[in-house]
Design a protein around this motif. Structure first.
Motif, PDB file in Angstrom:
ATOM      1  N   HIS A 151      52.139  19.291   4.037  1.00 43.63           N
ATOM      2  CA  HIS A 151      51.525  20.016   5.157  1.00 43.63           C
ATOM      3  C   HIS A 151      50.000  19.959   5.179  1.00 43.63           C
ATOM      4  CE1 HIS A 151      55.340  21.771   6.320  1.00 43.63           C
ATOM      5  NE2 HIS A 151      55.516  22.273   5.113  1.00 43.63           N
ATOM      6  N   ASP A 158      50.854  30.463   1.802  1.00 44.66           N
ATOM      7  CA  ASP A 158      50.181  30.770   3.057  1.00 44.66           C
ATOM      8  C   ASP A 158      51.195  31.284   4.084  1.00 44.66           C
ATOM      9  OD1 ASP A 158      48.816  30.822   5.447  1.00 44.66           O
ATOM     10  OD2 ASP A 158      47.940  28.830   5.235  1.00 44.66           O
ATOM     11  N   ALA A 159      50.988  32.490   4.575  1.00 49.86           N
ATOM     12  CA  ALA A 159      51.949  33.131   5.480  1.00 49.86           C
ATOM     13  C   ALA A 159      52.172  32.339   6.769  1.00 49.86           C
ATOM     14  CB  ALA A 159      51.487  34.551   5.814  1.00 49.86           C
ATOM     15  N   THR A 160      51.186  31.520   7.170  1.00 49.79           N
ATOM     16  CA  THR A 160      51.335  30.770   8.416  1.00 49.79           C
ATOM     17  C   THR A 160      52.377  29.657   8.307  1.00 49.79           C
ATOM     18  OG1 THR A 160      49.541  29.234   7.843  1.00 49.79           O
ATOM     19  CG2 THR A 160      48.941  31.242   9.039  1.00 49.79           C
ATOM     20  N   LEU A 161      52.806  29.348   7.091  1.00 42.16           N
ATOM     21  CA  LEU A 161      53.813  28.304   6.903  1.00 42.16           C
ATOM     22  C   LEU A 161      55.233  28.837   7.075  1.00 42.16           C
ATOM     23  CD1 LEU A 161      52.368  26.559   3.704  1.00 42.16           C
ATOM     24  CD2 LEU A 161      52.211  25.747   6.071  1.00 42.16           C
ATOM     25  N   TYR A 162      55.379  30.165   7.198  1.00 46.94           N
ATOM     26  CA  TYR A 162      56.705  30.773   7.172  1.00 46.94           C
ATOM     27  C   TYR A 162      56.868  31.787   8.307  1.00 46.94           C
ATOM     28  CZ  TYR A 162      55.956  28.913   2.508  1.00 46.94           C
ATOM     29  OH  TYR A 162      55.633  28.086   1.461  1.00 46.94           O
ATOM     30  N   ASP A 163      58.125  32.101   8.580  1.00 51.46           N
ATOM     31  CA  ASP A 163      58.433  33.171   9.525  1.00 51.46           C
ATOM     32  C   ASP A 163      58.497  34.520   8.813  1.00 51.46           C
ATOM     33  OD1 ASP A 163      58.867  31.448  11.850  1.00 51.46           O
ATOM     34  OD2 ASP A 163      60.616  30.732  10.754  1.00 51.46           O
TER      35      ASP A 163
END
Length: 412
Positions: A151, A158-163
């Motif tokens: 990525h 990193d929270a932006t990689l997950y729901d």
């Protein structure tokens, strides 16, 4: 049915969570071991080669072998094949190989704070907290390198990689599983005709990328509106001829309406794109304490399509052999510490498959005789003609590969 992907930190009670999540959903579990097994079946790459890509450490020979890139491509194809099924629970680092463009995936990250992970590791491994922290750091380093490769993100958590980011130190596995089950009802992750097409495009792109890699082309591939889009990030010479070659490979691998080749702007100093030749000699280890000489020699061999790595003393060479798999070693005799004769003796005892060529400026007839008795492939003296050296190395490599093929045939 939607798909759940789970990426977890070590010592976060992931197995307990996965067991409860399977109970909550009835989903089929696909883990990294299953992905590796399928990738091995598809590619014929050794299992250890495929698993090595999960480590942060990259082989010194990788610039010449492209082994790491090849392994990741086949792992992606294995994921894409499984992904065509409904009701899947993908757990492991390979879950990151699912494209972010596919909507019907609930992406979950399970991670605990440092204190809880260290305590868990110390208890499970029976070690002190300091050692537990070191072990966790090593494992996190591997995960960070993997996420960076997939990525281009430096932080695997990193929270932006997950729901959903699940704090394992706050949520017990049953509660965490129940929370994920509730999120599966969200409209955003439901399967539709559009998401099914996206899943199919994922498989088509993965098949094309594997076919291109098999022919020595390591480039980006996506499928957009029935078109295969090939992305090259280096300057291209004779682009028309390259496009014809790539198009023929794509047509043989998948049915697409058209093939589009996009060349990204690259730095002026970037080397021109070229096809990787898997048959080239790419695993030569040069061992000599004369640094300038051996570095220059490595460059000159590279100009003759011979890929090499260097070690500047016997101890470093032996250390490298613990993690690397050279096919041929070019070895000096007179070195400080462990000399070349001792290195030769240990290499032929522990790694008899490696062919060793001696190159020395201070040898004697006695040295020559002893080296050949110990199993050296050839004995050369400095200064040596680069063409003579290249030819000798190639013959040594041919012998090594022929022996390996015979051994593989016996094992089969």
């Amino acid at each position: 049915m939607s798909v759940v992907s789970v990426f977890s930190g070590a010592f976060c009670r992931a197995d307990e969570f996965i067991d409860h999540l399977r109970g909550e959903t009835g989903y089929r579990l696909i883990d990294d071991e299953m992905i590796v097994t399928r990738a091995r079946e598809l590619s014929a790459l050794p299992e250890e080669t495929l698993k090595r890509v999960f480590s942060a450490r990259t082989s010194v020979f990788n610039p010449f072998t492209r082994e790491r890139e090849r392994a990741q491509i086949w792992l992606k194809l294995a994921v894409a094949e499984y992904f065509q099924e409904a009701g899947l629970l993908l757990h492991g680092v390979t879950s990151h190989l699912i494209p972010v463009s596919i909507p019907h995936v609930l992406r979950v990250c399970l991670i605990a704070d440092a204190a809880h992970r260290i305590a868990a590791a110390a208890a499970q491994l029976g070690i002190e907290a300091a050692k537990a922290a070191e072990r966790i750091q090593e494992l996190d380093h591997d995960r960070a390198a993997w996420v960076q490769a997939v990525h281009s993100a430096s932080d695997p958590w990193d929270a932006t990689l997950y729901d959903i980011l699940l704090p394992a130190h706050k949520l017990e596995p049953p509660a965490a599983a129940a929370l994920v089950r509730r999120h599966l009802a969200a409209k955003a992750v439901q399967v539709s005709n559009r998401t099914r097409r996206a899943a199919g495009d994922f498989l088509t792109a993965a098949r094309i990328q594997a076919a291109l890699a098999a022919e020595g082309h390591f480039i980006g591939v996506s499928v957009e509106a029935d078109a295969a889009v090939l992305t090259i990030d280096r300057p291209v010479l004779m682009q028309e001829r390259l496009e014809e070659e790539l198009t023929a490979i794509v047509r043989g691998a998948a049915e697409v309406a058209r093939v589009e080749v996009r060349v990204k702007p690259a730095a002026k100093a970037a080397a021109a794109y070229s096809r990787h030749d898997a048959t080239r000699m790419s695993r030569v280890l040069l061992v000599d304490d004369e640094r300038e000489f051996v570095q220059t020699l490595s460059e000159r061999l590279g100009m003759r399509d011979i890929g090499s790595a260097t070690a500047f003393d016997g101890e470093s060479a032996l250390e490298l052999l613990r993690e690397e798999e050279p096919e041929v070693m070019l070895l000096d005799l007179r070195m400080p510490g462990i000399d070349g004769m001792e290195v030769l003796k240990r290499v032929k005892a522990d790694h008899p498959e490696i062919e060793v060529v001696i190159l020395t400026g201070h040898g004697t007839d006695v040295d020559r005789k002893k080296c050949m008795e110990l199993g050296a492939f050839a004995y050369l003296e400095k200064p040596v003609d680069i063409d003579v050296l290249s030819e000798t190395l190639k013959k040594a490599n041919e012998k090594m590969r022929a022996n390996r093929r015979r051994q593989t045939g016996k094992e089969a």
